[in-house]
Write an enzyme that holds these catalytic residues in place. Structure first.
Site, PDB file in Angstrom:
ATOM      1  N   TYR A  89       0.726  -0.798   0.333  1.00 15.22           N
ATOM      2  CA  TYR A  89      -0.173  -0.139  -0.497  1.00 15.22           C
ATOM      3  C   TYR A  89       0.769   1.081  -0.067  1.00 15.22           C
ATOM      4  O   TYR A  89       0.341   1.985   0.626  1.00 15.22           O
ATOM      5  CB  TYR A  89      -0.761   0.323   0.891  1.00 15.22           C
ATOM      6  CG  TYR A  89      -2.431  -0.952   1.476  1.00 15.22           C
ATOM      7  CD1 TYR A  89      -3.558  -0.357   0.423  1.00 15.22           C
ATOM      8  CD2 TYR A  89      -2.252  -2.371   1.295  1.00 15.22           C
ATOM      9  CE1 TYR A  89      -3.847  -1.209   0.113  1.00 15.22           C
ATOM     10  CE2 TYR A  89      -3.053  -2.890   1.244  1.00 15.22           C
ATOM     11  CZ  TYR A  89      -4.678  -2.617   0.863  1.00 15.22           C
ATOM     12  OH  TYR A  89      -5.294  -3.441   0.377  1.00 15.22           O
ATOM     13  N   TYR A 133     -14.577  -4.302   2.619  1.00 16.01           N
ATOM     14  CA  TYR A 133     -13.438  -5.278   2.301  1.00 16.01           C
ATOM     15  C   TYR A 133     -12.649  -6.259   3.201  1.00 16.01           C
ATOM     16  O   TYR A 133     -13.013  -6.163   4.100  1.00 16.01           O
ATOM     17  CB  TYR A 133     -12.540  -3.759   3.034  1.00 16.01           C
ATOM     18  CG  TYR A 133     -10.724  -4.070   2.899  1.00 16.01           C
ATOM     19  CD1 TYR A 133     -10.305  -4.066   1.524  1.00 16.01           C
ATOM     20  CD2 TYR A 133      -9.955  -5.084   4.187  1.00 16.01           C
ATOM     21  CE1 TYR A 133      -8.960  -4.297   0.727  1.00 16.01           C
ATOM     22  CE2 TYR A 133      -8.649  -5.900   3.282  1.00 16.01           C
ATOM     23  CZ  TYR A 133      -8.515  -5.336   2.271  1.00 16.01           C
ATOM     24  OH  TYR A 133      -6.993  -6.181   2.140  1.00 16.01           O
ATOM     25  N   LYS A 149      -5.783 -11.221  12.283  1.00 17.28           N
ATOM     26  CA  LYS A 149      -5.190 -10.364  12.862  1.00 17.28           C
ATOM     27  C   LYS A 149      -4.833 -10.840  14.452  1.00 17.28           C
ATOM     28  O   LYS A 149      -3.678 -11.326  14.800  1.00 17.28           O
ATOM     29  CB  LYS A 149      -5.988  -9.037  13.066  1.00 17.28           C
ATOM     30  CG  LYS A 149      -5.702  -8.710  11.290  1.00 17.28           C
ATOM     31  CD  LYS A 149      -6.487  -7.066  11.111  1.00 17.28           C
ATOM     32  CE  LYS A 149      -6.372  -6.715   9.416  1.00 17.28           C
ATOM     33  NZ  LYS A 149      -5.545  -5.499   9.151  1.00 17.28           N
TER      34      LYS A 149
HETATM   35  C1  PLP Z   1     -12.437  -7.138   7.624  1.00 13.57           C
HETATM   36  C2  PLP Z   1     -11.129  -7.965   7.007  1.00 13.57           C
HETATM   37  N1  PLP Z   1     -11.220  -8.783   6.150  1.00 13.57           N
HETATM   38  C3  PLP Z   1      -9.814  -9.188   6.134  1.00 13.57           C
HETATM   39  C4  PLP Z   1      -8.626  -8.640   6.252  1.00 13.57           C
HETATM   40  C5  PLP Z   1      -7.657  -8.926   5.668  1.00 13.57           C
HETATM   41  O1  PLP Z   1      -6.136  -9.704   6.109  1.00 13.57           O
HETATM   42  P1  PLP Z   1      -4.984 -10.033   5.955  1.00 13.57           P
HETATM   43  O2  PLP Z   1      -4.675  -8.292   5.416  1.00 13.57           O
HETATM   44  O3  PLP Z   1      -4.362 -10.243   7.155  1.00 13.57           O
HETATM   45  O4  PLP Z   1      -4.504 -10.038   4.761  1.00 13.57           O
HETATM   46  C6  PLP Z   1      -8.437  -7.273   7.123  1.00 13.57           C
HETATM   47  C7  PLP Z   1      -7.292  -6.516   6.599  1.00 13.57           C
HETATM   48  O5  PLP Z   1      -7.050  -5.327   6.815  1.00 13.57           O
HETATM   49  C8  PLP Z   1      -9.663  -7.115   7.059  1.00 13.57           C
HETATM   50  O6  PLP Z   1     -10.251  -5.348   8.130  1.00 13.57           O
END
Ligand code: PLP
Length: 417
Positions: free
Chosen positions: A15, A142, A258
């Site tokens: 990003y 997202y 996360k």
């Molecule tokens: C709601 C949601 N799903 C999926 C993801 C993707 O996770 P990753 O960055 O570990 O691939 C994120 C990342 O910010 C997210 O906020």
């Protein structure tokens, strides 16, 4: 050569427009809520290192769990083998997850947790003799950056270059839209995916519990699957262990990552109901779920996740999030009166201030300007365009939160945006 010069010679950051972005911040050490730079600065981690950290950096208990596991078993193939941390974590996740979830499938990040859920949904239907090719997903969603997760995410600057390659997803904005969609195309819909209560990257948008409960009811009424993406919201970020609890909802598939490892190591988990799991049981090996990653259920990641769950059990973590929520509310609410503030949104450990912008969105120039301004003051924030948000590790003290809120207020009051 400095770390920054060496970085610039060989690395490509996520990003990040490498031509114009400021130099990366060289972090050499971290402890609790603070990051320490090569040149001796101390910066408060106001975004929990991309929403992953909860108990603070370099937590002694998590460090010890990691070191202990490394001395026992660092990694083993998870197809055909198993190990204690994976089994215990599976047991404990099912114990705390919304009731009715029965099987834990590991992967290694948030996007893969979502990919797995989407693939499970599609194959659940095909193993059950139905051809369902369409997903329903929310506006501003997202779900990650791999292709399936991008397809489920709303179309945006993030997905623009890839649009011709993304599979079909029907977008809905509210329950009336979703009802209409399921009424007309219900038999084609493999699943409805949403970020319950808090949509993150789309702009820290809040949804009432009734919306999540309503989506669950509609999925039941029209016979499709509900996929809850709790990659951001899981493990207390919205004040409950899982955001679905605000609505007393059990999804058919729950995606976690996360904070699952308290921000230590990449790990994803997709938790399915017994109904979904049993659709893959067969003498016919073609009905197998053919999905896996080299580091599926990495023992180090599982061991840290277990130590993090110990901290939830032994210390009042969620009470701490509740106190943080009250402080965020009290501190940010006064900013509502500023002419250029259009909204203030707080839930659990997340406080957001939306600023007026004639072309709102992720690429708004005020984002990097504000980031630089906060950084000068020793606060790491990464506004989503015109949405400034603060989402610190839960261990932040009242004094540290007050200081961060003061920085936000001062910058936003004085801002020429
Ligand atoms: C709601 C949601 N799903 C999926 C993801 C993707 O996770 P990753 O960055 O570990 O691939 C994120 C990342 O910010 C997210 O906020």
């Amino acid at each position: 050569m400095s770390l920054i010069d060496r970085d610039r010679a060989v690395l490509w950051h996520p990003y990040t427009q490498m031509q114009t972005a400021p130099a990366p911040i060289p972090i050499v050490r971290a402890e609790s809520v603070y990051l320490y730079t090569e040149d001796g600065r101390r910066i408060l981690d106001g975004i929990s290192s991309w929403w992953v950290n909860i108990h603070g950096h370099a937590h002694p208990r998590l460090n010890a769990a990691l070191a202990h596991q490394a001395s026992q078993l660092e990694q083993v193939i998870f197809a055909g083998c198993t190990h204690p941390p994976a089994v215990e974590l599976g047991e404990r996740l099912l114990h705390i997850a919304p009731p009715g979830l029965a099987r834990v499938f590991y992967s290694d990040n948030g996007s893969t947790a979502v990919e797995v859920a989407l693939k499970m949904a599609i194959q659940f239907w095909s193993n059950s003799g139905e051809d369902r090719r369409v997903f329903a997903a929310l506006e501003n969603a997202y779900h990650g950056d791999t292709f399936g997760a991008m397809a489920a995410s709303d179309r945006s600057i993030f997905t623009r270059s890839f649009e011709p390659f993304l599979f079909q997803v029907e977008r809905f904005a509210d329950l009336a839209d979703l009802r209409q969609l399921l009424r007309t195309r219900g038999r084609e819909i493999a699943g409805v995916i949403l970020e319950p209560i808090l949509q993150g990257a789309g702009g820290m948008i809040l949804w009432p519990p009734e919306f999540v409960a309503g989506a669950r009811r509609l999925c039941d009424e029209f016979g499709t699957l509900l996929i809850a993406d709790e990659v951001l919201t899981g493990f207390g970020r919205t004040g409950k262990m899982f955001a679905c609890e605000h609505a007393n909802v059990t999804p058919d598939l729950l995606c976690l990552s996360k904070a699952l490892t308290a921000g230590y190591l990449p790990l994803g988990a997709t938790i399915a109901t017994e109904k979904i799991y049993s659709a893959f049981l067969s003498d016919d090996r073609a009905k197998t779920f053919f999905h896996g990653h080299s580091y599926t259920a990495n023992p180090l990641a599982c061991a840290v996740a277990l130590a993090s769950l110990d901290l939830f059990e032994e210390t009042p973590v969620l009470a701490k999030v509740a106190r943080l929520e009250s402080q965020l509310r009290a501190g940010l609410e006064s900013l509502r009166s500023l002419a250029h503030v259009t909204d203030v949104r707080v839930i659990g450990g997340m406080g957001a201030v939306e600023l007026a912008a004639n072309s709102p969105g992720y690429l708004h120039a005020m984002g990097p300007r504000l980031t630089a301004e906060f950084l000068k003051r020793g606060l790491l924030l990464r506004p989503l365009g015109n949405v400034v948000y603060f989402l610190p590790p839960y261990v932040i003290t009242e004094t540290e939160t007050a200081w961060a809120l003061e920085q936000i207020a001062e910058v936003l009051r004085g801002a020429s945006l």
